[in-house]
Write a protein that holds these residues in place. Structure first.
Motif, PDB file in Angstrom:
ATOM      1  N   GLN A   1     -53.375 -10.281 -63.008  1.00 23.78           N
ATOM      2  CA  GLN A   1     -51.990 -10.239 -62.264  1.00 23.78           C
ATOM      3  C   GLN A   1     -51.329  -9.119 -62.944  1.00 23.78           C
ATOM      4  OE1 GLN A   1     -49.673 -13.831 -64.460  1.00 23.78           O
ATOM      5  NE2 GLN A   1     -48.083 -12.486 -64.550  1.00 23.78           N
ATOM      6  N   LEU A   2     -50.592  -8.695 -61.820  1.00 19.96           N
ATOM      7  CA  LEU A   2     -49.757  -7.344 -62.047  1.00 19.96           C
ATOM      8  C   LEU A   2     -48.494  -7.751 -61.425  1.00 19.96           C
ATOM      9  CD1 LEU A   2     -49.344  -4.345 -62.790  1.00 19.96           C
ATOM     10  CD2 LEU A   2     -49.841  -3.711 -60.313  1.00 19.96           C
ATOM     11  N   THR A   3     -47.183  -7.546 -62.252  1.00 24.50           N
ATOM     12  CA  THR A   3     -45.906  -7.764 -61.836  1.00 24.50           C
ATOM     13  C   THR A   3     -45.077  -6.436 -62.198  1.00 24.50           C
ATOM     14  OG1 THR A   3     -45.482  -8.983 -63.837  1.00 24.50           O
ATOM     15  CG2 THR A   3     -45.947 -10.407 -62.187  1.00 24.50           C
TER      16      THR A   3
ATOM     17  N   VAL B   1     -57.024 -10.527 -57.456  1.00 30.20           N
ATOM     18  CA  VAL B   1     -55.838  -9.802 -58.026  1.00 30.20           C
ATOM     19  C   VAL B   1     -54.532 -10.100 -57.568  1.00 30.20           C
ATOM     20  CG1 VAL B   1     -54.690  -7.459 -58.517  1.00 30.20           C
ATOM     21  CG2 VAL B   1     -57.136  -7.501 -58.388  1.00 30.20           C
ATOM     22  N   LEU B   2     -53.471 -10.670 -58.145  1.00 28.89           N
ATOM     23  CA  LEU B   2     -52.331 -11.234 -57.670  1.00 28.89           C
ATOM     24  C   LEU B   2     -50.999 -10.084 -58.150  1.00 28.89           C
ATOM     25  CD1 LEU B   2     -52.393 -14.845 -58.767  1.00 28.89           C
ATOM     26  CD2 LEU B   2     -52.781 -13.939 -56.623  1.00 28.89           C
ATOM     27  N   ILE B   3     -50.651  -9.478 -57.162  1.00 31.59           N
ATOM     28  CA  ILE B   3     -49.504  -8.570 -57.372  1.00 31.59           C
ATOM     29  C   ILE B   3     -48.244  -9.114 -56.887  1.00 31.59           C
ATOM     30  CG2 ILE B   3     -48.884  -6.226 -56.783  1.00 31.59           C
ATOM     31  CD1 ILE B   3     -51.429  -5.468 -56.409  1.00 31.59           C
ATOM     32  N   GLY B   4     -47.320  -9.167 -57.574  1.00 28.69           N
ATOM     33  CA  GLY B   4     -45.929  -9.555 -57.317  1.00 28.69           C
ATOM     34  C   GLY B   4     -44.780  -9.077 -58.112  1.00 28.69           C
ATOM     35  N   GLN B   5     -43.754  -9.694 -57.861  1.00 31.17           N
ATOM     36  CA  GLN B   5     -42.387  -9.345 -58.740  1.00 31.17           C
ATOM     37  C   GLN B   5     -42.180 -10.281 -59.857  1.00 31.17           C
ATOM     38  OE1 GLN B   5     -39.058  -9.844 -55.684  1.00 31.17           O
ATOM     39  NE2 GLN B   5     -40.109  -8.468 -53.975  1.00 31.17           N
TER      40      GLN B   5
ATOM     41  N   THR C   1     -56.788 -13.894 -67.190  1.00 37.42           N
ATOM     42  CA  THR C   1     -57.242 -13.080 -68.499  1.00 37.42           C
ATOM     43  C   THR C   1     -56.606 -11.663 -68.603  1.00 37.42           C
ATOM     44  OG1 THR C   1     -59.314 -12.509 -67.513  1.00 37.42           O
ATOM     45  CG2 THR C   1     -59.362 -14.560 -68.759  1.00 37.42           C
ATOM     46  N   VAL C   2     -56.139 -10.866 -67.541  1.00 41.78           N
ATOM     47  CA  VAL C   2     -55.697  -9.791 -67.412  1.00 41.78           C
ATOM     48  C   VAL C   2     -54.345  -9.500 -66.817  1.00 41.78           C
ATOM     49  CG1 VAL C   2     -55.787  -7.327 -66.820  1.00 41.78           C
ATOM     50  CG2 VAL C   2     -58.034  -8.546 -67.613  1.00 41.78           C
ATOM     51  N   ARG C   3     -53.323  -9.317 -67.562  1.00 46.05           N
ATOM     52  CA  ARG C   3     -52.079  -9.282 -66.987  1.00 46.05           C
ATOM     53  C   ARG C   3     -51.435  -8.152 -67.306  1.00 46.05           C
ATOM     54  NH1 ARG C   3     -52.586 -14.589 -69.122  1.00 46.05           N
ATOM     55  NH2 ARG C   3     -51.915 -16.311 -67.944  1.00 46.05           N
ATOM     56  N   TYR C   4     -50.300  -7.531 -66.506  1.00 41.64           N
ATOM     57  CA  TYR C   4     -49.464  -6.266 -67.015  1.00 41.64           C
ATOM     58  C   TYR C   4     -48.161  -6.401 -66.310  1.00 41.64           C
ATOM     59  CZ  TYR C   4     -48.326  -1.835 -68.522  1.00 41.64           C
ATOM     60  OH  TYR C   4     -47.801  -0.570 -69.013  1.00 41.64           O
ATOM     61  N   HIS C   5     -47.243  -6.139 -66.933  1.00 42.85           N
ATOM     62  CA  HIS C   5     -45.840  -6.041 -66.101  1.00 42.85           C
ATOM     63  C   HIS C   5     -45.366  -4.599 -66.278  1.00 42.85           C
ATOM     64  CE1 HIS C   5     -41.935  -7.169 -64.604  1.00 42.85           C
ATOM     65  NE2 HIS C   5     -41.435  -6.486 -65.706  1.00 42.85           N
ATOM     66  N   LEU C   6     -45.184  -3.934 -64.942  1.00 41.15           N
ATOM     67  CA  LEU C   6     -44.794  -2.543 -64.967  1.00 41.15           C
ATOM     68  C   LEU C   6     -43.457  -2.230 -64.924  1.00 41.15           C
ATOM     69  CD1 LEU C   6     -46.138   0.182 -63.874  1.00 41.15           C
ATOM     70  CD2 LEU C   6     -45.783  -0.588 -61.643  1.00 41.15           C
ATOM     71  N   GLY C   7     -42.967  -1.669 -65.860  1.00 38.51           N
ATOM     72  CA  GLY C   7     -41.500  -1.438 -66.002  1.00 38.51           C
ATOM     73  C   GLY C   7     -41.215  -0.151 -65.500  1.00 38.51           C
TER      74      GLY C   7
END
Length: 269
Positions: free
Chosen positions: A47-49, A158-162, A182-188
């Motif tokens: 997950q990438l947000t 891979v889920l990419i979203g707001q 199991t893998v998450r990251y929030h892009l600031g």
């Protein structure tokens, strides 16, 4: 219009997700590393947000370049689909012949995934703008992760979203899916220093050779308006270059930025 004036080979602040212009801030590098780790270690769900305009799609394009031909990928850019449409879109992206019903499509997908495992290749499904998926559709995506052998998952997702994606996944009915991520990251956003480096990097990629220049006050004004969001930085920096070109000035100051902001705000009204 201003490329010749400044000596650019191309416009430096287009908003298209061109990986050549990807500036690896510390946050973008971490996000990129998380994506690569999750895929290469076959973690299943990743997950990438990030906020609108944070650079998620550009990172996605760079990821596709990094993975190379040994990884088969299906990229879904518009997930506002029905479950059958989503499945057919995935098959079409992977070059799999479509079947008439869902059972046939799933059978074809499973056979394809097993062929790729035998050939030593991974398969990755990337869903951009995943916050627009309905809970029902997310459940269908989860079921795709059930395609596996005794030793490994056959499909990395891979889920990419707001940021809304995180709230969506927190719904109790999606707890099975949430537990599989199991893998998450929030892009600031970028810091002020990173904003300055971002602008200089994009100018360099566009062919700038010592001009134009931005005063520290101009750079501060761009960061203050954009809040470190790359898409907004692009918008105001592009308008600032335009203001400089109109004035015949390649040394860009705070008043050029103020004019750019007025034009952007006027367009918004």
């Amino acid at each position: 219009m201003y490329n010749d004036f400044y000596g650019f080979s191309e416009a430096p602040f287009n908003i298209t997700p061109d990986p050549r212009f990807l500036f690896f801030s510390a946050r973008h590098q971490e996000a990129f590393n998380h994506l690569l780790f999750g895929i290469r270690e076959r973690k299943g769900f990743i997950q990438l947000t990030g906020e609108v305009g944070a650079g998620k799609t550009t990172l996605c394009r760079a990821l596709l370049d990094e993975l190379g031909p040994e990884v088969r990928t299906a990229l879904i850019l518009n997930p506002v689909l029905t479950a059958p449409q989503l499945l057919r879109s995935i098959l079409a992206e992977l070059g799999i012949e479509l079947r008439r019903d869902r059972a046939g499509c799933l059978e074809a997908l499973n056979a394809f995934l097993l062929e790729q495992v035998a050939a030593g290749r991974d398969v990755v499904l990337i869903v951009d703008e995943a916050q627009d998926l309905s809970p029902e559709l997310l459940e269908h995506v989860r079921l795709l992760s059930n395609l596996e052998t005794d030793q490994r998952k056959l499909l990395q997702i891979v889920l990419i979203g707001q940021p809304e994606l995180r709230g969506l996944l927190d719904q109790p009915r999606l707890r099975q899916l949430r537990q599989r991520i199991t893998v998450r990251y929030h892009l600031g956003p970028l810091s002020r220093e990173e904003t300055e480096r971002y602008i200089r990097y994009r100018l360099l990629v566009a062919g700038a050779n010592s001009r134009p220049t931005f005063t520290r006050w101009a750079l501060a004004g761009i960061h203050r308006y954009a809040g470190g969001v790359p898409r907004l930085i692009n918008a105001v920096a592009d308008k600032t270059l335009l203001a400089g070109w109109v004035a015949g000035d390649d040394h860009l100051r705070a008043h050029h930025v103020r004019r750019a902001v007025r034009e952007l705000e006027g367009r918004a009204r």
